[in-house]
Design a protein around this motif. Structure first.
Motif, PDB file in Angstrom:
ATOM      1  N   SER A  52       0.807  -1.226   0.000  1.00  0.00           N
ATOM      2  CA  SER A  52       0.000   0.000   0.000  1.00  0.00           C
ATOM      3  C   SER A  52       0.837   1.273   0.000  1.00  0.00           C
ATOM      4  CB  SER A  52      -0.939   0.010   1.218  1.00  0.00           C
ATOM      5  OG  SER A  52      -1.863  -1.045   1.145  1.00  0.00           O
ATOM      6  N   GLY A  53       2.151   1.130  -0.100  1.00  0.00           N
ATOM      7  CA  GLY A  53       2.986   2.310  -0.125  1.00  0.00           C
ATOM      8  C   GLY A  53       2.822   3.159   1.121  1.00  0.00           C
ATOM      9  N   SER A  54       2.684   4.460   0.926  1.00  0.00           N
ATOM     10  CA  SER A  54       2.551   5.383   2.052  1.00  0.00           C
ATOM     11  C   SER A  54       1.101   5.594   2.475  1.00  0.00           C
ATOM     12  CB  SER A  54       3.169   6.744   1.668  1.00  0.00           C
ATOM     13  OG  SER A  54       4.549   6.608   1.408  1.00  0.00           O
ATOM     14  N   HIS A  55       0.211   4.760   1.979  1.00  0.00           N
ATOM     15  CA  HIS A  55      -1.217   4.939   2.238  1.00  0.00           C
ATOM     16  C   HIS A  55      -1.715   3.894   3.233  1.00  0.00           C
ATOM     17  CE1 HIS A  55      -1.735   7.850  -1.070  1.00  0.00           C
ATOM     18  NE2 HIS A  55      -0.739   7.169  -1.616  1.00  0.00           N
ATOM     19  N   ARG A  56      -2.313   4.352   4.303  1.00  0.00           N
ATOM     20  CA  ARG A  56      -2.816   3.452   5.340  1.00  0.00           C
ATOM     21  C   ARG A  56      -4.301   3.163   5.191  1.00  0.00           C
ATOM     22  NH1 ARG A  56       0.265   6.433  10.428  1.00  0.00           N
ATOM     23  NH2 ARG A  56       2.400   5.898   9.796  1.00  0.00           N
ATOM     24  N   ASP A  57      -4.993   3.921   4.338  1.00  0.00           N
ATOM     25  CA  ASP A  57      -6.442   3.783   4.233  1.00  0.00           C
ATOM     26  C   ASP A  57      -6.885   3.091   2.951  1.00  0.00           C
ATOM     27  OD1 ASP A  57      -5.626   5.843   2.578  1.00  0.00           O
ATOM     28  OD2 ASP A  57      -7.390   7.091   2.959  1.00  0.00           O
ATOM     29  N   MET A  58      -5.942   2.560   2.179  1.00  0.00           N
ATOM     30  CA  MET A  58      -6.294   1.929   0.914  1.00  0.00           C
ATOM     31  C   MET A  58      -5.236   0.905   0.524  1.00  0.00           C
ATOM     32  SD  MET A  58      -5.430   5.063  -1.749  1.00  0.00           S
ATOM     33  CE  MET A  58      -6.162   6.354  -0.747  1.00  0.00           C
ATOM     34  N   VAL A 266       8.183   5.634   1.960  1.00  0.00           N
ATOM     35  CA  VAL A 266       7.170   5.090   2.864  1.00  0.00           C
ATOM     36  C   VAL A 266       7.506   5.440   4.309  1.00  0.00           C
ATOM     37  CG1 VAL A 266       6.199   2.946   3.784  1.00  0.00           C
ATOM     38  CG2 VAL A 266       6.440   3.249   1.309  1.00  0.00           C
ATOM     39  N   GLN A 267       8.785   5.360   4.670  1.00  0.00           N
ATOM     40  CA  GLN A 267       9.186   5.712   6.030  1.00  0.00           C
ATOM     41  C   GLN A 267       8.822   7.158   6.357  1.00  0.00           C
ATOM     42  OE1 GLN A 267      13.375   4.864   6.360  1.00  0.00           O
ATOM     43  NE2 GLN A 267      13.088   2.643   6.332  1.00  0.00           N
ATOM     44  N   ARG A 268       8.846   8.019   5.356  1.00  0.00           N
ATOM     45  CA  ARG A 268       8.527   9.441   5.563  1.00  0.00           C
ATOM     46  C   ARG A 268       7.082   9.771   5.167  1.00  0.00           C
ATOM     47  NH1 ARG A 268      13.447  12.677   2.827  1.00  0.00           N
ATOM     48  NH2 ARG A 268      12.074  14.424   3.412  1.00  0.00           N
ATOM     49  N   HIS A 269       6.306   8.744   4.807  1.00  0.00           N
ATOM     50  CA  HIS A 269       4.887   8.907   4.449  1.00  0.00           C
ATOM     51  C   HIS A 269       4.700   9.817   3.238  1.00  0.00           C
ATOM     52  CE1 HIS A 269       4.135   6.915   8.232  1.00  0.00           C
ATOM     53  NE2 HIS A 269       4.771   7.859   8.888  1.00  0.00           N
ATOM     54  N   LEU A 270       5.630   9.743   2.302  1.00  0.00           N
ATOM     55  CA  LEU A 270       5.567  10.574   1.097  1.00  0.00           C
ATOM     56  C   LEU A 270       4.906   9.796  -0.035  1.00  0.00           C
ATOM     57  CD1 LEU A 270       9.177  12.078   1.212  1.00  0.00           C
ATOM     58  CD2 LEU A 270       7.035  13.228   1.827  1.00  0.00           C
ATOM     59  N   SER A 271       3.982  10.449  -0.713  1.00  0.00           N
ATOM     60  CA  SER A 271       3.289   9.817  -1.834  1.00  0.00           C
ATOM     61  C   SER A 271       3.082  10.831  -2.955  1.00  0.00           C
ATOM     62  CB  SER A 271       1.930   9.274  -1.393  1.00  0.00           C
ATOM     63  OG  SER A 271       1.173   8.839  -2.505  1.00  0.00           O
ATOM     64  N   PRO A 272       3.564  10.548  -4.174  1.00  0.00           N
ATOM     65  CA  PRO A 272       3.389  11.471  -5.298  1.00  0.00           C
ATOM     66  C   PRO A 272       2.041  11.273  -5.978  1.00  0.00           C
ATOM     67  CG  PRO A 272       4.708   9.619  -6.004  1.00  0.00           C
ATOM     68  CD  PRO A 272       4.400   9.393  -4.530  1.00  0.00           C
ATOM     69  N   GLY A 273       0.973  11.466  -5.219  1.00  0.00           N
ATOM     70  CA  GLY A 273      -0.356  11.189  -5.747  1.00  0.00           C
ATOM     71  C   GLY A 273      -0.749  12.058  -6.929  1.00  0.00           C
ATOM     72  N   GLY A 274      -0.317  13.312  -6.947  1.00  0.00           N
ATOM     73  CA  GLY A 274      -0.630  14.178  -8.078  1.00  0.00           C
ATOM     74  C   GLY A 274       0.006  13.686  -9.359  1.00  0.00           C
ATOM     75  N   SER A 275       1.247  13.248  -9.271  1.00  0.00           N
ATOM     76  CA  SER A 275       1.933  12.695 -10.441  1.00  0.00           C
ATOM     77  C   SER A 275       1.259  11.418 -10.914  1.00  0.00           C
ATOM     78  CB  SER A 275       3.401  12.414 -10.103  1.00  0.00           C
ATOM     79  OG  SER A 275       4.070  13.595  -9.712  1.00  0.00           O
ATOM     80  N   ALA A 276       0.844  10.568  -9.969  1.00  0.00           N
ATOM     81  CA  ALA A 276       0.192   9.312 -10.328  1.00  0.00           C
ATOM     82  C   ALA A 276      -1.112   9.560 -11.068  1.00  0.00           C
ATOM     83  CB  ALA A 276      -0.055   8.474  -9.073  1.00  0.00           C
ATOM     84  N   ASP A 277      -1.892  10.552 -10.622  1.00  0.00           N
ATOM     85  CA  ASP A 277      -3.129  10.882 -11.330  1.00  0.00           C
ATOM     86  C   ASP A 277      -2.852  11.253 -12.779  1.00  0.00           C
ATOM     87  OD1 ASP A 277      -4.809  10.451  -9.164  1.00  0.00           O
ATOM     88  OD2 ASP A 277      -4.766  12.544  -8.510  1.00  0.00           O
TER      89      ASP A 277
END
Length: 291
Positions: A52-58, A266-277
């Motif tokens: 789930s990468g840096s995402h805990r809710d999905m 993941v350790q820093r809870h970083l997620s490039p969600g805008g880029s992924a979209d």
């Protein structure tokens, strides 16, 4: 208001001929773009079939359920676009799709950005097909021309979000500015990166990940800014640039490199969600033959 900053844009590639698709076929193409993005691994900080990468809710299942829930939305918004719908008329269609997404994912925001981005591009593609005189126009340019001012005006009326907070703190434009500006990151960064990799014989999964890394290196991704501030964004951009300088997905050990990057993000809870979209948007406009 300015679009999300793009640093060192890549050289645009030339288009194939524009592709005409029925609303149902556009819907299938949009859902396929979402599935391609979800399936790709490794993607630093993001959900994949592995974790789930840096995402805990999905997790990956959340993405599969979300795609199923929004199926049909892209056909509906395309039909509205073909009729010349205003942005105010497109919004309720997107809101209904978002409601279905949230119900399917128990409240997780898996595809809010994709509902917005791909929905507008599908509506523009359908409008282009209904107006043959504009058959060579890029879908992104049509989004800016048809709905750009209304998209920007809607910011003040929109409910509070991470993107709104980041805009206030860092003046990063986010999804609305990207769309209102004709999706410059898609056409100036992502699409040429994808087509160059495919032209070199790189397989589709690796090419999508290479496209993601090109976007991560150049975008002021509002999700990274929200989670890690300016320092988190700078660290991810620096790592993505270094990955590209060392050969990117053309390097034999590229997966090991990205797996390591994934670990510290993941350790820093970083997620490039805008880029992924935007990766899914890149795949869609590639399939549509845009410039």
């Amino acid at each position: 208001m300015q679009a999300m900053q793009i640093n060192a844009p890549l050289t645009p590639s030339r288009p194939d001929t524009a592709v005409s698709l029925s609303p149902a076929a556009l819907d299938a193409a949009c859902c396929a773009a979402l599935k391609h993005e979800a399936d790709a691994w490794p993607k630093p900080g993001l959900v994949t079939p592995v974790d789930s990468g840096s995402h805990r809710d999905m997790n990956y299942a959340s993405f599969v359920d979300s795609i199923a829930a929004v199926r049909g939305y892209f056909a509906e918004v395309a039909e509205a676009g073909a009729r010349g719908a205003t942005y105010a008329e497109l919004q309720p269609i997107a809101i209904a799709a978002e409601t279905r997404m949230l119900a399917a994912t128990y409240g997780a925001n898996t595809h809010r950005g994709a509902i917005f981005n791909l929905g507008l591009l599908a509506a523009a593609a359908a409008w282009r097909q209904a107006n043959p005189a504009h058959g060579r126009a890029r879908c992104g340019d049509l989004v800016a021309r048809l709905w750009g001012p209304a998209i920007l005006a809607s910011r003040s009326a929109a409910p509070s979000s991470h993107g709104q907070a980041v805009w206030a703190q860092f003046s990063a434009g986010g999804a609305r500015a990207q769309a209102a500006g004709g999706f410059p990151a898609v056409y100036r960064v992502g699409l040429p990166a994808l087509r160059a990799l495919l032209a070199d014989g790189i397989d589709e999964e690796a090419a999508l990940i290479g496209t993601l890394m090109a976007l991560m290196a150049r975008l002021d991704d509002t999700n990274l800014l929200w989670r890690g501030g300016a320092a988190g964004l700078a660290d991810v951009q620096s790592a993505a640039h270094a990955f590209e300088r060392d050969g990117g997905v053309r390097h034999p050990a590229w997966r090991d490199r990205l797996t390591h990057m994934h670990s510290w993000m993941v350790q820093r809870h970083l997620s490039p969600g805008g880029s992924a979209d935007l990766v899914a948007a890149v795949w869609l406009v590639h399939q549509l033959g845009d410039a």
